[in-house]
Design a protein around this motif. Structure first.
Motif, PDB file in Angstrom:
ATOM      1  N   VAL A 105       0.837  -1.200   0.000  1.00 22.66           N
ATOM      2  CA  VAL A 105       0.000   0.000   0.000  1.00 22.66           C
ATOM      3  C   VAL A 105       0.873   1.251   0.000  1.00 22.66           C
ATOM      4  O   VAL A 105       0.594   2.224  -0.707  1.00 22.66           O
ATOM      5  N   ASP A 106       1.949   1.231   0.801  1.00 26.18           N
ATOM      6  CA  ASP A 106       2.863   2.378   0.828  1.00 26.18           C
ATOM      7  C   ASP A 106       3.439   2.645  -0.557  1.00 26.18           C
ATOM      8  O   ASP A 106       3.458   3.783  -1.038  1.00 26.18           O
ATOM      9  N   ILE A 107       3.912   1.590  -1.204  1.00 26.93           N
ATOM     10  CA  ILE A 107       4.539   1.730  -2.520  1.00 26.93           C
ATOM     11  C   ILE A 107       3.515   2.185  -3.557  1.00 26.93           C
ATOM     12  O   ILE A 107       3.789   3.043  -4.398  1.00 26.93           O
ATOM     13  N   GLY A 108       2.301   1.595  -3.487  1.00 26.81           N
ATOM     14  CA  GLY A 108       1.248   2.003  -4.412  1.00 26.81           C
ATOM     15  C   GLY A 108       0.888   3.472  -4.252  1.00 26.81           C
ATOM     16  O   GLY A 108       0.688   4.196  -5.227  1.00 26.81           O
ATOM     17  N   SER A 109       0.820   3.950  -2.990  1.00 27.02           N
ATOM     18  CA  SER A 109       0.507   5.357  -2.742  1.00 27.02           C
ATOM     19  C   SER A 109       1.618   6.265  -3.224  1.00 27.02           C
ATOM     20  O   SER A 109       1.372   7.348  -3.766  1.00 27.02           O
ATOM     21  N   LEU A 110       2.866   5.847  -3.039  1.00 23.59           N
ATOM     22  CA  LEU A 110       4.007   6.623  -3.519  1.00 23.59           C
ATOM     23  C   LEU A 110       3.923   6.820  -5.028  1.00 23.59           C
ATOM     24  O   LEU A 110       4.092   7.937  -5.538  1.00 23.59           O
TER      25      LEU A 110
END
Length: 584
Positions: A105-110
């Motif tokens: 989720v962190d990477i997708g949001s980035l």
């Protein structure tokens, strides 16, 4: 300054204390200060929830949010990109479970929000123990990871330098990507939707040029605030972030409230089925008439959605609305839209009158009219092309043809006939679209015969025929003589059913059954004949020509003052001759 996110069950005194996080200020070469890390870790331990802080490039705290025990809702920041493709914001958030690794989720949001950087901070026993930082990599869908770093040993200057390098890298990548047409990554979303309905939504999205990365359906009563329910919406917000989704396409027409709540919860653009169809129509409109009708439908759709909008109006073009406009701007936009609707309505009414004049001219010349109607992509244009060499665009896409095309065909026993290809129908056809395309759809209402074209190879052919019947009823055209044309038999599996009284099986690709279709059409166009005896003066050659053109079993006796006529004639010809008596 307000604390955002999941504040349920948290005392006001704690929230007030958390507002002090907004007072932190980073120096130009400082990625994150030791003091901010300490305070974020303390509140994470106290609440047992993730804490996120968003920093601007000048080092100020722009947003503080509280998440759950394992996630935090990202505020909608995609519209804030101003640093050559990056948002100018770095996102920091804590992990109460002690892991400093960036989640999917962190990477997708980035990637989706184009943050300057995304930092995950592990928290144990109320202290920050490690931090990992991610940046957009050498490709827009890749991420470069730095760390983990221990507090006190964070390479502050190097991380800030990496933001500058990432800015140049992303700027170059976006410039390169803009040389081609960028496709949106979309998730399809349905409520109590059948597989067939979702498949149709998939084809609509593909026709619009979308890159479909996921499809979700929910079985429940409709939530009139969040459509699928607030809990499901929050669950999907994590999924769309992890999959780097740009847009969610919904298989129903949403209310303004549903659209706003979904966009705010999911953190991205939400397009409902009506807007999707309108976008496709706008993309495929090739004539001034088609463009005017699409614009009218779009504005009628937009008008009630002005107040309280999320991002939907910005997608209409023309600068009609912006995200979160003030009340004064909303009123200006509303007046402008009403004025434009008035103008477009007048122009489309002129088009309607012009079509009516052309139809009346054909009627005066006794030219019969046949309209091809049916579900979108059933093969109407292909049939018209086969019969008339019309050269109409025929693609395996939904709504490939919007602008009606009329061509002449000579039929034995009938004479010259005009065939008109009309815009396709679809389930949940937007009301505003039907209204805007009234002048086009009236071709069906005023036709002498309807050819109701259906894709015989489609498993949902029967359901599609019901949709066509429903639209024809709304147009008051359901009482017209019709032939059900089951097209695409070349794609059918198994034996082809025999034709019956009202149905003909054809293939526009191979030509099979097309002669029978023309014969059936000619038969329907032949008027019922009545026996007639009467007299025609020698000066009325026009009436004698009508008799010879439309009559059968004609007997003429030439007397000094007139011609005595005995024939079988259509009722309208008898009326024009002025005779009322039949032959006994």
């Amino acid at each position: 300054m307000e604390i955002n996110g999941n504040k349920q069950g948290i005392r006001n005194s704690v929230l007030k204390e958390m507002e002090q996080l907004y007072e932190h200020k980073m120096t130009p070469q400082e990625f994150v200060s030791e003091e901010l890390l300490r305070d974020m870790a303390r509140f994470t331990q106290e609440l047992g929830k993730e804490i996120s802080v968003f920093l601007s490039r000048n080092g100020r705290v722009m947003d503080v949010s509280i998440g759950d025990s394992d996630s935090v809702q990202m505020p909608y920041m995609r519209e804030r990109r101003s640093f050559l493709g990056l948002s100018g914001i770095r996102a920091l958030h804590t992990h109460p479970n002690g892991s400093a690794m960036l989640s999917d989720v962190d990477i997708g949001s980035l990637k989706s929000s184009k943050f300057d950087a995304m930092a995950a901070i592990s928290v144990k026993e109320g202290k920050a123990t490690a931090m990992t930082v991610g940046f957009i990599g050498d490709k827009l869908d890749e991420v470069a990871i730095a760390g983990p770093f221990r507090p006190g040993r964070i390479p502050q200057r190097a991380l800030m330098n990496e933001i500058g390098i990432a800015t140049q890298r992303v700027s170059a990548l976006i410039a390169l990507k803009e040389t081609g047409e960028e496709t949106e990554r979309v998730m399809l979303l349905g409520l109590n939707a059948s597989d067939a309905s979702m498949e149709e939504l998939r084809r609509l999205a593909l026709t619009a040029g979308a890159d479909i990365v996921a499809s979700e359906t929910q079985q429940r009563d409709r939530d009139h605030a969040y459509y699928i329910g607030k809990g499901k919406a929050r669950e999907l917000s994590l999924a769309v972030a992890a999959m780097d989704v740009d847009t969610v396409i919904v298989n129903d027409e949403l209310t303004p409230l549903e659209t706003r709540n979904l966009e705010e919860t999911l953190g991205l653009k939400v397009v409902d089925r009506t807007m999707l169809i309108l976008d496709i129509f706008a993309k495929h409109a090739r004539t001034r008439e088609g463009s005017l009708q699409v614009e009218l439908a779009q504005l009628k759709y937009a008008l009630p959605r002005l107040q309280g909008e999320g991002t939907a109006l910005s997608r209409l073009g023309g600068g009609i609305g912006t995200r979160g406009p003030g009340e004064k701007k909303i009123e200006v936009d509303r007046r402008r839209i009403r004025r434009r609707i008035f103008e477009l309505t007048g122009e489309t009414e002129k088009i309607r009158e012009q079509r009516s004049l052309r139809r009346n001219a054909r009627k005066e010349k006794d030219v019969a009219e046949v309209a091809l109607v049916g579900y979108t992509n059933a093969g109407k244009s292909s049939i018209l092309n086969y019969l008339t060499n019309a050269g109409v665009l025929a693609e395996d896409k939904l709504f490939a043809t919007l602008d009606p095309v009329t061509r002449k065909v000579g039929l034995s026993e009938v004479g010259e006939v005009v065939f008109t290809d009309t815009v396709g129908f679809i389930e949940k056809l937007p009301h505003d679209l039907v209204s805007a395309f009234r002048s086009t759809l009236e071709e069906a209402k005023n036709a002498d015969v309807l050819l109701c074209v259906t894709d015989a190879s489609n498993p949902d052919a029967h359901a599609q025929m019901e949709v066509v019947d429903e639209v024809l009823r709304s147009l008051e055209a359901d009482d017209k003589p019709r032939i059900v044309v089951m097209n695409k038999i070349d794609k059918m599996q198994g034996d082809i059913p025999p034709n019956d009284e009202n149905t003909v099986y054809v293939s526009a690709r191979t030509g099979e059954g097309m002669d029978e279709l023309l014969a059936r059409t000619a038969l329907l166009l032949q008027p019922e004949l009545y026996s007639f005896c009467g007299k025609i003066g020698y000066e009325r050659g026009d009436l004698l020509a009508l008799v010879n053109k439309h009559g059968k079993d004609i007997t003429l006796e030439y007397e000094p003052q007139h011609i005595v006529l005995s024939a079988k004639l259509p009722r309208d010809v008898i009326r024009r001759i002025g005779g009322e008596n039949g032959c006994g």
